[in-house]
Design an enzyme around this catalytic site. Structure first.
Site, PDB file in Angstrom:
ATOM      1  N   GLY A  15       0.867  -1.270   0.013  1.00 47.65           N
ATOM      2  CA  GLY A  15       0.067   0.060   0.268  1.00 47.65           C
ATOM      3  C   GLY A  15       0.943   1.244  -0.010  1.00 47.65           C
ATOM      4  N   ALA A  16       0.305   2.272   0.431  1.00 44.58           N
ATOM      5  CA  ALA A  16       0.963   3.517   0.232  1.00 44.58           C
ATOM      6  C   ALA A  16       1.438   3.897  -1.074  1.00 44.58           C
ATOM      7  CB  ALA A  16       2.056   3.921   1.525  1.00 44.58           C
ATOM      8  N   LEU A  17       0.673   3.670  -2.017  1.00 43.78           N
ATOM      9  CA  LEU A  17       0.979   3.541  -3.410  1.00 43.78           C
ATOM     10  C   LEU A  17       1.360   5.071  -3.863  1.00 43.78           C
ATOM     11  CD1 LEU A  17      -1.722   1.086  -4.854  1.00 43.78           C
ATOM     12  CD2 LEU A  17       0.610   0.797  -3.775  1.00 43.78           C
ATOM     13  N   GLY A  20       5.374   5.072  -8.485  1.00 43.15           N
ATOM     14  CA  GLY A  20       6.282   4.013  -8.819  1.00 43.15           C
ATOM     15  C   GLY A  20       5.513   2.622  -8.823  1.00 43.15           C
ATOM     16  N   HIS A  21       4.731   2.484  -7.755  1.00 50.64           N
ATOM     17  CA  HIS A  21       3.809   1.188  -7.804  1.00 50.64           C
ATOM     18  C   HIS A  21       2.894   1.124  -8.900  1.00 50.64           C
ATOM     19  CE1 HIS A  21       4.369   1.984  -3.405  1.00 50.64           C
ATOM     20  NE2 HIS A  21       4.548   0.749  -3.587  1.00 50.64           N
ATOM     21  N   GLN A  45       8.296  -8.478   8.077  1.00 49.50           N
ATOM     22  CA  GLN A  45       9.362  -7.574   7.302  1.00 49.50           C
ATOM     23  C   GLN A  45       9.828  -6.593   8.118  1.00 49.50           C
ATOM     24  OE1 GLN A  45       7.362  -7.784   3.595  1.00 49.50           O
ATOM     25  NE2 GLN A  45       8.780  -5.796   3.120  1.00 49.50           N
ATOM     26  N   GLY A 130      10.148  -3.826  -8.303  1.00 42.31           N
ATOM     27  CA  GLY A 130      10.723  -2.780  -8.763  1.00 42.31           C
ATOM     28  C   GLY A 130      12.272  -2.763  -8.577  1.00 42.31           C
ATOM     29  N   GLN A 136      16.263  -6.577  -2.407  1.00 46.17           N
ATOM     30  CA  GLN A 136      14.956  -7.443  -2.371  1.00 46.17           C
ATOM     31  C   GLN A 136      14.782  -8.315  -3.538  1.00 46.17           C
ATOM     32  OE1 GLN A 136      11.135  -6.178  -0.909  1.00 46.17           O
ATOM     33  NE2 GLN A 136      10.416  -5.872  -2.701  1.00 46.17           N
ATOM     34  N   SER A 169       7.395   5.707  -0.647  1.00 48.52           N
ATOM     35  CA  SER A 169       6.512   6.396   0.393  1.00 48.52           C
ATOM     36  C   SER A 169       6.861   7.203   1.542  1.00 48.52           C
ATOM     37  CB  SER A 169       5.657   5.171   0.991  1.00 48.52           C
ATOM     38  OG  SER A 169       5.450   4.340  -0.076  1.00 48.52           O
TER      39      SER A 169
HETATM   40  O1  PAF Z   1       8.472  -4.134  -1.731  1.00 45.84           O
HETATM   41  C1  PAF Z   1       7.509  -4.467  -1.063  1.00 45.84           C
HETATM   42  O2  PAF Z   1       6.454  -3.586  -1.011  1.00 45.84           O
HETATM   43  C2  PAF Z   1       7.434  -5.614  -0.140  1.00 45.84           C
HETATM   44  O3  PAF Z   1       8.651  -5.849   0.399  1.00 45.84           O
HETATM   45  C3  PAF Z   1       6.700  -6.483  -0.800  1.00 45.84           C
HETATM   46  C4  PAF Z   1       7.232  -7.172  -1.802  1.00 45.84           C
HETATM   47  C5  PAF Z   1       5.346  -6.435  -1.205  1.00 45.84           C
HETATM   48  C6  PAF Z   1       6.539  -7.825   0.354  1.00 45.84           C
HETATM   49  O4  PAF Z   1       5.740  -7.483   1.362  1.00 45.84           O
END
Ligand code: PAF
Length: 258
Positions: A15-17, A20-21, A45, A130, A136, A169
């Site tokens: 969320g908090a799009l 970039g998203h 996480q 991304g 990641q 974000s």
């Molecule tokens: O990059 C993110 O927003 C998060 O790490 C993901 C891949 C959605 C996993 O919670």
């Protein structure tokens, strides 16, 4: 979900799009008529409870933005949906404790554990991640390859504001003076890209900005995620640091060595 379509593109988010998203969703449309966007703030996480509690949540606004960008389905599971029982944590290995992992122990294990659960529910043929979170991305690609999952991982370039700042974000928390200081990150990356000594160039520029506190700035081999060597074919500079109490990350591919 499983039966109805042949291809399914998936964009996992917390969320908090921002734009970039939305660029990930746009890209996903090239791979399937069905674009699933998940919105799930994954407690596993976050090593810091406060960070997890303060994480911005606005499901209505996020859903609207994702649908407008082309998502055909929004999935916003609860913590109980994803973790009905105590999850078996997936290890991100040695790389999980380097770079970002130094500051965030367990972070990448949490990411892999949730991505595994999300993939099992959504059953995508393609998933989009991304380059902004380059470590990641590398860890997920490696895990998908090693686990032989039938999912194609598509990578999407970083989206930058007009002044060069990578969208995040967190940028909203910088304030205007912080934003000015944060620009040193992308300036350092662009200068490094043109330099015969990228590491020295970016370190010198980063040190010149009093509002920026460095965590790390390194040039790595994109294929191994180890520090670059004389035989590295694709190298990428990574920067992480702090501005006004906000942790920022950025990276950029460097020119090939001559
Ligand atoms: O990059 C993110 O927003 C998060 O790490 C993901 C891949 C959605 C996993 O919670």
């Amino acid at each position: 979900m499983r039966k109805s379509v042949k291809s399914r593109a998936f964009v996992p988010t917390m969320g908090a799009l921002h734009d970039g998203h939305l660029s990930l969703i746009e890209l996903a449309k090239n791979y399937s008529d069905e674009v699933v966007v998940s919105i799930f703030v994954n407690p596993l996480q976050f090593e810091n409870k406060d960070d997890l509690e303060k994480y911005p949540r606005d499901l209505e606004a996020d859903s609207q933005m994702a649908l407008t960008a082309g998502a055909t389905r929004i999935w916003a599971p609860t913590v109980e949906d994803i973790y009905p029982d105590k999850p078996i944590i997936i290890s991100s290995g040695k790389l999980g404790s380097k770079y970002e992992g130094v500051n965030r122990p367990g972070h990448f294990d949490g990411v892999l554990t949730v991505v595994d659960r999300l993939f099992k529910k959504v059953v995508p043929t393609v998933a989009i991640f991304g380059e902004k979170d380059f470590q990641q991305l590398f860890i997920i690609q490696k895990w998908v390859r090693e686990s032989d999952l039938p999912i194609e991982i598509i990578t999407a370039p970083i989206v930058r504001d007009i002044d060069g700042l990578a969208l995040s974000s967190r940028n909203i928390r910088l304030g205007s003076d912080g934003r000015e200081s944060a620009l040193i990150i992308s300036k350092a990356l662009y200068a490094a890209r043109e330099s015969s000594d990228p590491a020295a160039t970016m370190l010198a520029l980063l040190a010149s900005e009093p509002g920026f506190t460095l965590d790390y700035a390194e040039v790595i081999d994109e294929e191994t995620f180890e520090p670059e060597t004389s035989t590295t074919r694709k190298r990428r500079a990574l920067i992480a640091g702090w501005v006004n109490g906000v942790r920022l990350l950025d990276n950029m591919q460097m020119r090939a060595q001559v």
